[in-house]
Write a protein that holds these residues in place. Structure first.
Motif, short mmCIF file in Angstrom:
data_model
loop_
_atom_site.label_atom_id
_atom_site.label_comp_id
_atom_site.label_asym_id
_atom_site.label_seq_id
_atom_site.Cartn_x
_atom_site.Cartn_y
_atom_site.Cartn_z
N ILE A 31 30.54 -6.82 37.77
CA ILE A 31 31.40 -7.46 36.76
C ILE A 31 31.01 -8.92 36.59
O ILE A 31 30.90 -9.43 35.47
N ALA A 32 30.77 -9.61 37.71
CA ALA A 32 30.36 -11.02 37.65
C ALA A 32 29.05 -11.18 36.88
O ALA A 32 28.90 -12.13 36.10
N SER A 33 28.13 -10.25 37.07
CA SER A 33 26.86 -10.30 36.36
C SER A 33 27.06 -10.16 34.85
O SER A 33 26.46 -10.89 34.06
N ARG A 34 27.93 -9.23 34.44
CA ARG A 34 28.22 -9.06 33.01
C ARG A 34 28.88 -10.31 32.45
O ARG A 34 28.56 -10.74 31.33
N TRP A 35 29.81 -10.89 33.19
CA TRP A 35 30.47 -12.12 32.74
C TRP A 35 29.46 -13.24 32.58
O TRP A 35 29.51 -14.00 31.61
N MET A 36 28.56 -13.38 33.55
CA MET A 36 27.57 -14.45 33.49
C MET A 36 26.67 -14.27 32.27
O MET A 36 26.38 -15.24 31.56
N LYS A 90 26.36 -16.96 29.17
CA LYS A 90 25.06 -17.49 28.73
C LYS A 90 24.84 -17.21 27.24
O LYS A 90 24.38 -18.07 26.49
N ASP A 91 25.17 -16.00 26.81
CA ASP A 91 25.03 -15.63 25.41
C ASP A 91 25.90 -16.52 24.53
O ASP A 91 25.46 -17.01 23.48
N GLU A 92 27.14 -16.73 24.95
CA GLU A 92 28.06 -17.57 24.19
C GLU A 92 27.54 -19.00 24.10
O GLU A 92 27.61 -19.63 23.03
N GLN A 93 26.99 -19.51 25.18
CA GLN A 93 26.43 -20.87 25.19
C GLN A 93 25.24 -20.97 24.24
O GLN A 93 25.09 -21.96 23.51
N GLN A 94 24.40 -19.95 24.22
CA GLN A 94 23.24 -19.96 23.33
C GLN A 94 23.68 -19.97 21.86
O GLN A 94 23.12 -20.70 21.05
N TRP A 95 24.66 -19.13 21.52
CA TRP A 95 25.15 -19.10 20.15
C TRP A 95 25.76 -20.44 19.77
O TRP A 95 25.53 -20.93 18.66
N THR A 96 26.54 -21.02 20.67
CA THR A 96 27.16 -22.32 20.39
C THR A 96 26.09 -23.37 20.13
O THR A 96 26.18 -24.13 19.16
#
Length: 76
Positions: A23-28, A32-38
């Motif tokens: 679960i932690a891996s999916r969250w991470m 990261k994906d959210e940060q890249q889009w931002t």
């Protein structure tokens, strides 16, 4: 930390370590994906947005788009 996040973490602590890590891996990955889009949105210039808008308008004019009500019909 929000109350909801604290509740989720409390529940996660009850899981076996391998499930916690999964679960932690999916969250991470999600973070990261959210940060890249931002970063991509924040670095997009007004000229780039204008170019995208012009391309979309051209596709609409050329009939290259599908109206949303055809893709997601509203039930009446």
């Amino acid at each position: 930390m929000t109350e909801l996040l604290e509740k989720v973490i409390t529940e996660l602590k009850k899981l076996p370590p391998d499930q916690q890590d999964a679960i932690a891996s999916r969250w991470m990955d999600e973070l990261k994906d959210e940060q890249q889009w931002t970063e991509k949105f924040e670095s997009t210039t007004d000229e780039q947005w204008d170019k995208i808008a012009d391309l979309v308008r051209q596709e609409i004019s050329n009939g290259e788009t599908t109206p949303l009500d055809k893709v997601f019909p509203v039930n009446s």
